[in-house]
Design an enzyme around this catalytic site. Structure first.
Site, PDB file in Angstrom:
ATOM      1  N   GLU A   1       6.031 -33.887  40.904  1.00  0.00           N
ATOM      2  CA  GLU A   1       5.969 -35.246  40.093  1.00  0.00           C
ATOM      3  C   GLU A   1       5.871 -36.190  41.221  1.00  0.00           C
ATOM      4  O   GLU A   1       6.628 -37.293  41.024  1.00  0.00           O
ATOM      5  CB  GLU A   1       7.028 -35.302  39.054  1.00  0.00           C
TER       6      GLU A   1
ATOM      7  N   CYS B   1      10.133 -40.020  28.686  1.00  0.00           N
ATOM      8  CA  CYS B   1      10.428 -41.164  29.659  1.00  0.00           C
ATOM      9  C   CYS B   1       9.389 -42.262  29.556  1.00  0.00           C
ATOM     10  O   CYS B   1      10.000 -43.318  29.610  1.00  0.00           O
ATOM     11  CB  CYS B   1      10.880 -40.635  31.177  1.00  0.00           C
TER      12      CYS B   1
END
Length: 651
Positions: free
Chosen positions: A331, A415
């Protein structure tokens, strides 16, 4: 603004000039948004996104888990859950600060009450380590996001207090922060550790500013200074725990990148770091905290590190959209110039982190390149993460798609949805800043802006046709009569322009400062007007040849907007499109997207002759009229193909 006493830098840090704070972001309550582009989007967030996200939180069971009363069908608590609730509260609080809403306020109060009841007597507050892993608090800081969740709760508490004046959540998070300060530090009996996912550091700075308590600033400095030092904390933590942590449990048999020091930005003390590495969101949150601490402590070594990291990131690891993080595996970042289009990860939260860091750099190092980057990320990499209806979201943001990619209602790790909501409901603080007797306009945003001068408060009405046009007008509507300064950024994308001050015209280049801003100081009277007219042209961009995937390709921008081709407008096989280098562009309405302007350009399409995997007949090029849409608007009319980088007609 709360001032705090200086916190010393690390003893082994090289000397640097002290930091000078040139301006501070204006609070949400000082900016009344009235913008033709952003106001409708913020209203969608207020009316649809925030209530929708609350329904999702209730559906999954976040608050029931906090209350200790889960339904039989609820999923087990996730280590991230508290951050989802916290960011939702922050977004809702930002909205309440400017638009009263009795129902929303009741919903927020209900969530705050659940948090207060769930808090342990010593101040501890975490759903996962209360309901799913009792007795294991502060044993898996590398993986389990414990202090990350605490940080978002602290940010929510600060925002809720600023919006409502209530201390109900602020009191909760202060007790939690005080406990964290007792547990962590270099003192006898303290745990000399830090969080795996940075966030608590910048939250503690916000708490220090809101309360005037130096201890929170010192704790934030400790967490930043301790990172990456030897002996390496996470090795010792793993040895004490005797297990491989949350990642080891949930990614059994996989070499999860979360075990590497670079992933955690813990490969070296922060002042010795030279490259943006690892998980992109963690990195930008850390750098945001470093910039905050540089501002509040005067630590020039932290600012020097931020500048160094920024220069590396901007030069080698940022997408043309302002997106960050090329790899799905970690990520985050891989190597310099590794910026694949179709496989781009470019997490929405990472772009939000870049906007946050840019804002903070402008506080201590005013330079339009930070605001240019903030603007580029905001209009493209961030805004693409939210659908036009406000109820669907991108987690990752590729720059090319062969079709089938669409936004989702929610994610197991959710998120991004509440993160984009809290950002868009606080836009005023990113657009406008308060200097000493100065209003700074970092972003062209229509609003009524109230700020302080030595002689008293002043109000300036800002109107703009951005991003479609280049006109921004400032009109003084309330003035105490003394001198103050109006500073306006002239974006790097502008190819010239004029400034008119009470009818007198100037060439922008003649007034432009070395920081990229035009600053005008005088005793402004009510009714005084400043008009900035910038040329907004279509520009073509070619990547550094080391970005090998984009060789012989071109990207198109107009103002702050990056454009993309979609299948719905141009047919399939977008890889076969070619853009002419010099043909004029026309700005047109995009079919099916009200209030969205596209760019129509001449080009061509490669037609392939013959059949089979390999052919003996060469392809031929035929003329084609291409329509490009703003990147943020893609995937709102179906899940067809999309490409930002298109073939160059000269290759």
């Amino acid at each position: 603004m709360t001032t705090t006493s200086p916190v010393p830098a690390a003893a082994d840090a090289p000397a640097q000039p002290a930091v000078t704070v040139t301006s501070r972001p204006l609070p949400v309550t000082a900016v009344r948004l009235d913008d033709p582009f952003w106001s409708p989007r913020v209203e969608v967030v207020r009316r649809r996104t925030i209530p929708f996200q609350r329904r999702q939180i209730d559906r999954v069971g976040h608050l029931r888990a906090l209350a200790g009363a889960p339904d039989p069908g609820d999923a087990p608590p996730h280590v991230f859950w508290d951050s989802d609730v916290a960011k939702w509260i922050e977004a809702a609080s930002n909205s309440l600060a400017v638009t009263p809403d009795a129902r929303l306020e009741r919903d927020v109060d209900e969530a705050v009450e659940v948090l207060a009841r769930a808090q342990h007597p010593d101040g501890y507050l975490n759903t996962y380590f209360t309901a799913a892993a009792p007795g294991e608090r502060f044993t898996d800081l590398r993986d389990a996001h414990e202090l990350y969740c605490a940080g978002h709760l602290i940010e929510a508490g600060v925002a809720h207090h600023a919006a409502t004046g209530k201390t109900s959540l602020l009191d909760v998070v202060r007790r939690y922060a005080d406990l964290i300060g007792e547990v962590f530090g270099p003192g006898p009996g303290q745990l000399r550790g830090y969080d795996g996912h940075e966030e608590v550091e910048l939250a503690l700075v916000k708490l220090a500013r809101a309360t005037g308590e130096d201890r929170y600033l010192r704790l934030a400095s400790y967490f930043v200074d301790e990172r990456g030092r030897e002996p390496y904390f996470f090795d010792a933590e793993t040895a004490r725990r005797g297990t491989d942590g949350w990642f080891g449990e949930h990614f059994s048999g996989l070499d999860h990148p979360g075990r590497t020091r670079e992933y955690l930005q813990a490969h070296a003390p922060v002042r010795e770091q030279h490259e943006a590495v690892g998980h992109a969101v963690r990195a930008t949150y850390l750098y945001s905290a470093m910039a905050d601490l540089a501002a509040d402590t005067g630590d020039g070594t932290l600012l020097a590190a931020c500048r160094r990291l920024w220069d590396h990131l901007a030069a080698t690891r940022t997408y043309v959209t302002g997106g960050l993080g090329s790899s799905r595996v970690n990520e985050g970042f891989t190597r310099d110039f590794d910026l694949p289009a179709e496989d781009a990860y470019a997490e929405t939260c990472a772009a939000i982190g870049l906007v946050m860091w840019s804002q903070r750099m402008l506080t201590v190092d005013r330079d339009r390149r930070y605001a240019d980057t903030m603007e580029r990320a905001l209009y493209n990499a961030v805004l693409a993460g939210l659908s036009a209806d406000g109820e669907h979201f991108f987690y990752d943001n590729p720059l090319a798609s062969r079709g089938g990619v669409q936004r989702h209602e929610w994610f197991e790790v959710a998120c991004c949805p509440p993160n984009i909501a809290r950002l868009l409901t606080s836009l005023g603080g990113y657009a406008f800043a308060q200097g000493r007797d100065e209003l700074v306009v970092h972003l062209a945003l229509g609003a009524a802006v109230r700020f302080e001068t030595s002689a008293g408060p002043a109000t300036v009405d800002v109107s703009t046709d951005a991003p479609w046009g280049g006109r921004t007008q400032l009109r003084v509507t309330d003035s105490p009569g003394g001198e103050f300064t109006l500073s306006l950024r002239v974006p790097g994308w502008a190819e010239g322009g004029q400034l008119t001050v009470d009818g007198q015209r100037f060439d922008v280049a003649d007034l432009l400062g070395p920081d990229g801003y035009v600053s005008l100081t005088r005793a402004w009277q009510v009714g005084a007007e400043v008009v900035l007219d910038l040329d907004v042209a279509v520009r073509r961009w070619w990547a550094d040849p080391r970005v090998t995937g984009e060789a012989q390709h071109v990207a198109v921008t107009r103002g702050p907007l990056v454009y993309a081709a979609e299948e719905v407008d141009n047919g399939p096989s977008l890889v076969d499109l070619r853009l002419d280098r010099s043909a004029p562009a026309r700005v047109v309405q995009v079919p099916g997207l009200p209030d969205v302007l596209g760019v129509r350009l001449s080009g061509g399409r490669v037609e392939h002759a013959g059949a089979g995997l390999y052919r003996t007949e060469p392809p031929r090029r035929v003329p084609a009229d291409l329509l490009l849409v703003p990147y943020y608007a893609w995937a709102n009319r179906g899940a067809g193909e999309m490409r930002v980088w298109l073939g160059d007609s000269e290759d």
